[in-house]
Write an enzyme that holds these catalytic residues in place. Structure first.
Site, PDB file in Angstrom:
ATOM      1  N   ASN A  10       0.871  -1.179   0.000  1.00 27.03           N
ATOM      2  CA  ASN A  10       0.000   0.000   0.000  1.00 27.03           C
ATOM      3  C   ASN A  10       0.910   1.233   0.000  1.00 27.03           C
ATOM      4  O   ASN A  10       1.495   1.571   1.019  1.00 27.03           O
ATOM      5  CB  ASN A  10      -0.876  -0.029   1.264  1.00 27.03           C
ATOM      6  CG  ASN A  10      -1.699   1.236   1.430  1.00 27.03           C
ATOM      7  OD1 ASN A  10      -1.808   2.047   0.502  1.00 27.03           O
ATOM      8  ND2 ASN A  10      -2.287   1.413   2.602  1.00 27.03           N
ATOM      9  N   LYS A  12       0.111   4.238  -0.343  1.00 26.33           N
ATOM     10  CA  LYS A  12      -0.565   5.426   0.228  1.00 26.33           C
ATOM     11  C   LYS A  12      -0.329   6.628  -0.692  1.00 26.33           C
ATOM     12  O   LYS A  12      -0.282   6.460  -1.897  1.00 26.33           O
ATOM     13  CB  LYS A  12      -0.080   5.674   1.662  1.00 26.33           C
ATOM     14  CG  LYS A  12      -0.138   4.417   2.522  1.00 26.33           C
ATOM     15  CD  LYS A  12       0.013   4.714   3.978  1.00 26.33           C
ATOM     16  CE  LYS A  12       0.098   3.404   4.745  1.00 26.33           C
ATOM     17  NZ  LYS A  12      -0.002   3.572   6.175  1.00 26.33           N
ATOM     18  N   HIS A  96      -9.546   0.986   4.839  1.00 24.00           N
ATOM     19  CA  HIS A  96      -8.276   1.215   5.553  1.00 24.00           C
ATOM     20  C   HIS A  96      -8.532   2.172   6.718  1.00 24.00           C
ATOM     21  O   HIS A  96      -9.329   3.100   6.595  1.00 24.00           O
ATOM     22  CB  HIS A  96      -7.235   1.794   4.591  1.00 24.00           C
ATOM     23  CG  HIS A  96      -5.865   1.797   5.173  1.00 24.00           C
ATOM     24  ND1 HIS A  96      -5.454   2.746   6.084  1.00 24.00           N
ATOM     25  CD2 HIS A  96      -4.812   0.953   5.012  1.00 24.00           C
ATOM     26  CE1 HIS A  96      -4.213   2.486   6.441  1.00 24.00           C
ATOM     27  NE2 HIS A  96      -3.794   1.401   5.805  1.00 24.00           N
ATOM     28  N   GLU A  98      -6.922   4.555   7.871  1.00 25.94           N
ATOM     29  CA  GLU A  98      -6.695   5.987   7.582  1.00 25.94           C
ATOM     30  C   GLU A  98      -7.915   6.598   6.916  1.00 25.94           C
ATOM     31  O   GLU A  98      -8.254   7.755   7.153  1.00 25.94           O
ATOM     32  CB  GLU A  98      -5.429   6.153   6.724  1.00 25.94           C
ATOM     33  CG  GLU A  98      -4.180   5.928   7.564  1.00 25.94           C
ATOM     34  CD  GLU A  98      -2.966   5.438   6.795  1.00 25.94           C
ATOM     35  OE1 GLU A  98      -2.956   5.503   5.548  1.00 25.94           O
ATOM     36  OE2 GLU A  98      -2.015   4.969   7.460  1.00 25.94           O
ATOM     37  N   GLU A 168      -5.503  -5.156  10.614  1.00 27.49           N
ATOM     38  CA  GLU A 168      -4.538  -4.084  10.799  1.00 27.49           C
ATOM     39  C   GLU A 168      -4.828  -3.344  12.112  1.00 27.49           C
ATOM     40  O   GLU A 168      -5.652  -2.424  12.132  1.00 27.49           O
ATOM     41  CB  GLU A 168      -4.619  -3.091   9.649  1.00 27.49           C
ATOM     42  CG  GLU A 168      -4.315  -3.689   8.294  1.00 27.49           C
ATOM     43  CD  GLU A 168      -3.679  -2.657   7.372  1.00 27.49           C
ATOM     44  OE1 GLU A 168      -2.543  -2.877   6.951  1.00 27.49           O
ATOM     45  OE2 GLU A 168      -4.306  -1.621   7.103  1.00 27.49           O
ATOM     46  N   GLY A 174       2.224   2.210  10.771  1.00 21.53           N
ATOM     47  CA  GLY A 174       3.153   3.330  10.609  1.00 21.53           C
ATOM     48  C   GLY A 174       3.798   3.786  11.901  1.00 21.53           C
ATOM     49  O   GLY A 174       4.413   4.850  11.951  1.00 21.53           O
ATOM     50  N   SER A 214       3.292  -2.204  10.496  1.00 22.63           N
ATOM     51  CA  SER A 214       4.750  -2.214  10.699  1.00 22.63           C
ATOM     52  C   SER A 214       5.382  -3.570  10.406  1.00 22.63           C
ATOM     53  O   SER A 214       6.327  -3.978  11.087  1.00 22.63           O
ATOM     54  CB  SER A 214       5.097  -1.734  12.113  1.00 22.63           C
ATOM     55  OG  SER A 214       4.624  -0.404  12.308  1.00 22.63           O
ATOM     56  N   GLY A 236       4.917   1.256   4.923  1.00 18.14           N
ATOM     57  CA  GLY A 236       6.262   1.827   4.819  1.00 18.14           C
ATOM     58  C   GLY A 236       7.266   0.951   4.083  1.00 18.14           C
ATOM     59  O   GLY A 236       8.009   1.436   3.211  1.00 18.14           O
TER      60      GLY A 236
END
Ligand code: PEP
Length: 254
Positions: A10, A12, A96, A98, A168, A174, A214, A236
């Site tokens: 992902n 992002k 997600h 976010e 998640e 993150g 992570s 990430g």
């Protein structure tokens, strides 16, 4: 039951179209012939076409990070399932955390997107997971149950075969704080049990449940060895070829 591992990146809101192609070419050079793991790249909308072209003829698949539930119409700034299909997208991340947090997405709106994705032959990667406050108050399993049940409302057994779930924990996304393998496995097993109640054991055994939060080359081998962890949704560590390749190799080694 053997489930083929799946590693999804992902990206992002990172990578221009040309940066995305550079990364994609590096990934293809290393993973172009990797067929023991399903690999899905999810660039931003603006890079879908160029990344998709770079992927042509290779086993890696293309995913989007979101979509609108409606087919078309007056929805400024939105993208439909049909538009994604036109770019040879096969997967779409939905729900997600976010987007739940910054875009006010709810279980009901996410469910509409899941149904629309399936109606257009897109495979939804439905994200579920608790916040730190929810974990600390002992609500983890109840939150995950709600996200799964409401997110999948109206999904038929035939359609469920195309769905992927990503657990998640929000506190691990993150942040560098990874769930322990025991914490992740507990929730993954709970989700599979829930799917068994909803869809029966044969189907529940086939559904892939990814871990996200992570995940890195250092912690992936242990997480991916857990019986109900079938891959990863990577943020990430998906932005650098080296770490993403190592994650795919860790999945291939399982
Ligand atoms: C994600 O956003 O889905 C994610 C898991 O991010 P990260 O790997 O950076 O925690």
């Amino acid at each position: 039951m053997h489930r083929k591992k799946l590693i999804a990146g992902n990206w992002k809101m990172n990578k221009t179209a040309s940066d995305g192609v550079v990364l994609t070419r590096e990934l293809i050079a290393a993973l172009g012939r990797e067929t023991s793991v399903d690999v899905v790249l999810c660039p931003p909308f603006t890079a879908l076409e160029s990344v998709g072209r770079a992927l042509e003829g290779h086993a890696l698949k293309l995913g989007a990070q979101n979509m609108h539930a409606e087919k078309s119409g007056a929805f400024t700034g939105e993208i439909s399932a049909e538009m994604l299909r036109g770019l040879f997208v096969t997967h779409v991340i939905l729900g997600h955390s976010e987007r739940r947090t910054y875009n006010a997405e709810t279980d009901a709106s996410i469910n509409q997107k899941v149904l629309a994705a399936l109606a257009h032959q897109l495979k939804p990667i439905l994200c579920v997971g608790e916040t730190l406050a929810e974990r600390e108050s002992g609500a983890t399993l109840a939150v995950v149950q709600r996200h799964v049940e409401r997110g999948l409302q109206g999904v038929t057994p035939e359609q469920m075969g195309a769905c992927i779930i990503a657990y998640e924990p929000v506190w691990a996304i993150g942040t560098g704080k990874v769930a322990t393998t025991a914490q992740a496995q507990e929730v993954h097993a709970f989700i599979r049990e829930l799917l068994t109640k909803l869809y029966g054991a044969p189907l529940a055994q086939k559904v892939r449940i990814l871990y996200g939060g992570s995940m890195k080359p250092a912690n992936a081998p242990e997480l991916l060895a857990a019986p109900d962890i079938d891959g990863g949704l990577i943020g990430g560590a998906a932005l650098e070829a080296k770490s993403f390749i190592e994650l795919v190799r860790a999945a291939a080694a399982r």
